[in-house]
Structure formats: C-alpha cells, structure tokens
Design an enzyme around this catalytic site. Structure first.
Site, PDB file in Angstrom:
ATOM      1  N   ASP A 288      33.653  37.760  41.443  1.00 11.07           N
ATOM      2  CA  ASP A 288      34.648  36.794  40.960  1.00 11.07           C
ATOM      3  C   ASP A 288      35.947  36.898  41.769  1.00 11.07           C
ATOM      4  OD1 ASP A 288      35.421  39.223  39.900  1.00 11.07           O
ATOM      5  OD2 ASP A 288      35.732  38.490  37.852  1.00 11.07           O
ATOM      6  N   SER A 289      36.038  37.879  42.698  1.00  9.05           N
ATOM      7  CA  SER A 289      37.156  37.903  43.646  1.00  9.05           C
ATOM      8  C   SER A 289      37.152  36.640  44.499  1.00  9.05           C
ATOM      9  CB  SER A 289      37.084  39.147  44.536  1.00  9.05           C
ATOM     10  OG  SER A 289      35.860  39.202  45.224  1.00  9.05           O
TER      11      SER A 289
ATOM     12  N   ASP B  39      28.888  38.230  39.446  1.00 16.42           N
ATOM     13  CA  ASP B  39      29.872  38.574  38.413  1.00 16.42           C
ATOM     14  C   ASP B  39      29.893  37.497  37.336  1.00 16.42           C
ATOM     15  OD1 ASP B  39      31.063  40.989  39.094  1.00 16.42           O
ATOM     16  OD2 ASP B  39      32.744  40.080  40.172  1.00 16.42           O
TER      17      ASP B  39
ATOM     18  N   LYS C 262      26.816  41.160  36.820  1.00 13.30           N
ATOM     19  CA  LYS C 262      27.735  42.287  36.622  1.00 13.30           C
ATOM     20  C   LYS C 262      28.770  41.895  35.579  1.00 13.30           C
ATOM     21  CE  LYS C 262      30.717  43.724  39.987  1.00 13.30           C
ATOM     22  NZ  LYS C 262      32.038  43.432  39.364  1.00 13.30           N
TER      23      LYS C 262
ATOM     24  N   GLU D  12      32.326  43.465  33.393  1.00 10.59           N
ATOM     25  CA  GLU D  12      33.391  44.477  33.419  1.00 10.59           C
ATOM     26  C   GLU D  12      33.582  45.124  32.055  1.00 10.59           C
ATOM     27  OE1 GLU D  12      37.108  42.991  34.961  1.00 10.59           O
ATOM     28  OE2 GLU D  12      36.212  42.295  36.840  1.00 10.59           O
TER      29      GLU D  12
ATOM     30  N   GLU E  70      35.736  51.365  40.209  1.00 11.45           N
ATOM     31  CA  GLU E  70      36.811  50.785  41.018  1.00 11.45           C
ATOM     32  C   GLU E  70      38.122  51.531  40.844  1.00 11.45           C
ATOM     33  OE1 GLU E  70      37.182  46.507  40.985  1.00 11.45           O
ATOM     34  OE2 GLU E  70      39.086  46.565  42.077  1.00 11.45           O
TER      35      GLU E  70
HETATM   36  N1  MHF Z   1      40.636  40.559  48.434  1.00  9.86           N
HETATM   37  C1  MHF Z   1      40.450  41.288  47.328  1.00  9.86           C
HETATM   38  N2  MHF Z   1      40.062  42.571  47.443  1.00  9.86           N
HETATM   39  C2  MHF Z   1      39.864  43.347  46.333  1.00  9.86           C
HETATM   40  O1  MHF Z   1      39.468  44.521  46.494  1.00  9.86           O
HETATM   41  C3  MHF Z   1      40.112  42.776  45.065  1.00  9.86           C
HETATM   42  C4  MHF Z   1      40.489  41.420  44.991  1.00  9.86           C
HETATM   43  N3  MHF Z   1      40.669  40.705  46.137  1.00  9.86           N
HETATM   44  N4  MHF Z   1      40.695  40.789  43.818  1.00  9.86           N
HETATM   45  C5  MHF Z   1      40.352  41.472  42.600  1.00  9.86           C
HETATM   46  C6  MHF Z   1      40.685  42.898  42.704  1.00  9.86           C
HETATM   47  C7  MHF Z   1      42.154  43.203  42.854  1.00  9.86           C
HETATM   48  N5  MHF Z   1      42.125  44.444  43.596  1.00  9.86           N
HETATM   49  C8  MHF Z   1      43.277  45.176  43.922  1.00  9.86           C
HETATM   50  C9  MHF Z   1      44.411  44.518  44.342  1.00  9.86           C
HETATM   51  C10 MHF Z   1      45.556  45.233  44.645  1.00  9.86           C
HETATM   52  C11 MHF Z   1      45.579  46.630  44.524  1.00  9.86           C
HETATM   53  C12 MHF Z   1      46.859  47.376  44.833  1.00  9.86           C
HETATM   54  O2  MHF Z   1      47.642  46.939  45.623  1.00  9.86           O
HETATM   55  N6  MHF Z   1      47.100  48.513  44.160  1.00  9.86           N
HETATM   56  C13 MHF Z   1      48.321  49.323  44.329  1.00  9.86           C
HETATM   57  C14 MHF Z   1      49.293  49.190  43.183  1.00  9.86           C
HETATM   58  C15 MHF Z   1      49.470  47.842  42.633  1.00  9.86           C
HETATM   59  C16 MHF Z   1      50.316  47.823  41.373  1.00  9.86           C
HETATM   60  O3  MHF Z   1      50.903  48.844  41.011  1.00  9.86           O
HETATM   61  O4  MHF Z   1      50.385  46.745  40.754  1.00  9.86           O
HETATM   62  C17 MHF Z   1      47.961  50.778  44.341  1.00  9.86           C
HETATM   63  O5  MHF Z   1      48.681  51.549  45.016  1.00  9.86           O
HETATM   64  O6  MHF Z   1      47.021  51.164  43.647  1.00  9.86           O
HETATM   65  C18 MHF Z   1      44.427  47.287  44.108  1.00  9.86           C
HETATM   66  C19 MHF Z   1      43.285  46.556  43.813  1.00  9.86           C
HETATM   67  C20 MHF Z   1      40.779  44.815  43.906  1.00  9.86           C
HETATM   68  N7  MHF Z   1      40.060  43.537  43.881  1.00  9.86           N
HETATM   69  C1  KIV Z   2      35.098  44.255  44.282  1.00 17.01           C
HETATM   70  C2  KIV Z   2      33.894  43.935  43.491  1.00 17.01           C
HETATM   71  C3  KIV Z   2      33.332  45.125  42.803  1.00 17.01           C
HETATM   72  C4  KIV Z   2      34.089  42.779  42.541  1.00 17.01           C
HETATM   73  O1  KIV Z   2      33.937  42.865  41.340  1.00 17.01           O
HETATM   74  C5  KIV Z   2      34.481  41.475  43.104  1.00 17.01           C
HETATM   75  O2  KIV Z   2      34.526  41.313  44.339  1.00 17.01           O
HETATM   76  O3  KIV Z   2      34.733  40.558  42.311  1.00 17.01           O
HETATM   77 MG    MG Z   3      34.571  41.175  40.276  1.00 20.28          MG
END
Ligand code: MHF
Ligand code: KIV
Ligand code: MG
Length: 260
Positions: free
Chosen positions: A44-45, A83, A113, A115, A182
């Site tokens: 769903d990303s 998803d 999948k 969540e 994750e």
């Molecule tokens: N392109 C993309 N890649 C991804 O892996 C992804 C998505 N989109 N969309 C759904 C989620 C969002 N994801 C993310 C997005 C940002 C952070 C990130 O920047 N985390 C920071 C802190 C952010 C905060 O405090 O708000 C960190 O240091 O953990 C982590 C996972 C993982 N997933």
């Molecule tokens: C990052 C994976 C696990 C996911 O759920 C997504 O891409 O939506």
């Molecule tokens: Mg997903």
C-alpha cells in the site's frame, strides 16, 4: 519453479535470506520478477510512491485490485502478496474475508498482508487462514497507524519489545505464513526470528531476518526522501531527468526524430 506461500513458510534459518520487493504496475513487476526476487508485494506504499498521497490511508480496495491485476500480468516466478488497504479489514472479520476474497478472486495474487498484532487482528488472521487465504503479518512500525505512531522506530523500550514479541508469536500461532518486521531494533528482530516457526521479513530490522523487503521506489532512487533504513542502488531521479533533458535537447536541435 514458481514460489508459493508454502515455499516461503518453509524458508526458515536458511543461509541465504529471500528477497521481497514492492511493485505497482506491469513493467515494474516484470523487471523485479525477472531479476529474481522470491516475493513481490503490491504494497500500500504505492499510495505514496505511485499515486502521490501523503500517507497510505487514502488507498481504496478498488485501486489496490487495479494495481494488483497489472502486477500479476507481469509476474511469472515470484509469489505475489497484496497489502489490504486501511479500513478494508479492521471493521470486522466479514469485511476482511470480503476484501481478501476480492483480491484473490479478481487478481492472480496468492496471499494478503495485514498490519497489526492486536487480538482482533490475530483473530482475523486465524479466520482468513482457516478458510484457505494465506496471510502475511506485519508488526513493529505499521504505517496505517501513522497518526498514532508516526514513522519512529518501534520496540525501543523493554515493555514495547515484549509486546511486539508476543504479537509475533500470536500471529504465527494464528497461521500466518510469514511476518514483516518493520523499523524495530536489530536485536529484537533477531530474537523474534529465533523464536518464530515462520519466516520473518525485515525492513529496518537488521540482517538476522529470514528475508528482507524494500520499497522498489527507494531501491531505484525514485523517492523524494528515503526512510533511514532504505538504500538507493541507482539515482533514478537524476538518471531519468538526464535522459529526459537529452531528449528535449535533441528535439530542440532537430537531432530527433530521424528523417526516415
Ligand atoms: N517510499 C517509501 N518507503 C518506505 O519504506 C515506506 C513508505 N514509502 N511509505 C510507508 C512507510 C513509511 N515508512 C517510513 C517513512 C519515514 C521514516 C523515517 O523517516 N523515520 C525517522 C523518524 C521519523 C519521525 O520521527 O517521524 C526515523 O529516524 O526513524 C521511517 C519509515 C516506511 N514505509
Ligand atoms: C514496506 C512494505 C513492508 C509495505 O508494507 C509496503 O510497501 O506497503
Ligand atoms: Mg504496506
């Protein structure tokens, strides 16, 4: 040999982890399938990387089916898992059956999948599994709960780590064939991987997991920003911009098209 949910379920503590990548259309699915990944996730990303939404919440079941159909037309080898979008399975078990059933009936995908690891979600996984729908779980950072969790790493405190481990065990007992972990600390992911009878698939969860997953837009450098755990293996944005500008130049200088 095509990969099935059973192939994956048995992929436990192997010397080499398996690879899952996301796809959202036919061309991308063909590329990652022919490159040799074991699993393709219609994640769903795609709401963010293909449709430009700010988070994954707006995506509908109809949109997901449309993308899943395109992905499945491009895949010959990999297992395709889809998803279930936000609020297409949380309302009731009947809603989850209806949504997962539509995915399997209207595309060639072999699993869904979902969540979370609350008792309600665990019960839903058990029910879907009992009626013959293979389910992949997903705990730790669950992006459909962004308004509660943000995108921060989960499982940092002892209590949170204990809760995530318990959720993982319950999801495995409910019959899930694999579990995405994750954005949790690597030692916690290693501990869960050790304890579970089903394979774990890490994203920002260290190298001990049985498989790894990445969003293909991140791998290809197409995303505007990268999560801290992702890695771009090509600067897709820069490379595609250069190709586009070369074409613009060729048209303006009448180098393109050729006069046949
Ligand atoms: N392109 C993309 N890649 C991804 O892996 C992804 C998505 N989109 N969309 C759904 C989620 C969002 N994801 C993310 C997005 C940002 C952070 C990130 O920047 N985390 C920071 C802190 C952010 C905060 O405090 O708000 C960190 O240091 O953990 C982590 C996972 C993982 N997933
Ligand atoms: C990052 C994976 C696990 C996911 O759920 C997504 O891409 O939506
Ligand atoms: Mg997903």
């Amino acid at each position: 040999m095509p990969v099935t949910p059973q192939t994956l379920r048995n992929w436990k503590h192997q010397p080499q982890p398996f690879v899952m990548l996301t796809a959202w259309d036919w061309a991308i699915a063909q590329i990652v399938d022919q490159a040799g990944v074991e699993v393709i996730l219609v994640g769903d990303s795609l709401a963010m990387v293909a449709l430009g939404y700010a988070n994954t919440l707006p995506l509908t079941l109809d949109q997901m089916i449309h993308h899943s159909q395109a992905v499945c037309r491009g895949v010959k080898q990999a297992l395709v898992v889809v998803d279930l979008p936000f609020l297409t399975y949380q309302e009731s078990i009947a809603q989850a059956i209806h949504s997962a059933g539509r995915i399997l009936k209207e595309s060639q995908a072999q699993g869904v999948k979902i969540e979370g690891g609350s008792p309600e979600i665990v019960e839903t996984i058990a029910k879907l599994t009992r009626i013959g729908i293979p389910v992949m779980g997903h705990v730790g950072l669950t992006p459909q709960s962004v308004h509660q969790l943000g995108y921060k790493q989960q499982g940092k405190t002892e209590a949170e780590a204990e809760r995530i481990l318990k959720e993982a065990i319950a999801i495995a007992e409910a019959g899930a064939f694999a579990l995405v972990l994750e954005h949790i600390p690597a030692p916690l992911a290693a501990q869960i991987t050790e304890k579970l009878p089903i394979p774990t698939i890490g994203i920002g969860a260290g190298s001990a997991c049985d498989g790894q997953v990445l969003v293909t837009a991140d791998l290809w450098g197409l995303s505007e920003t990268l999560p801290p755990f992702a890695k771009a293996y090509i600067n897709g944005r820069a490379t595609l911009t250069e190709a586009t500008q070369a074409f613009i130049q060729d048209v303006k200088s009448r180098q393109f098209p050729p006069n046949l």
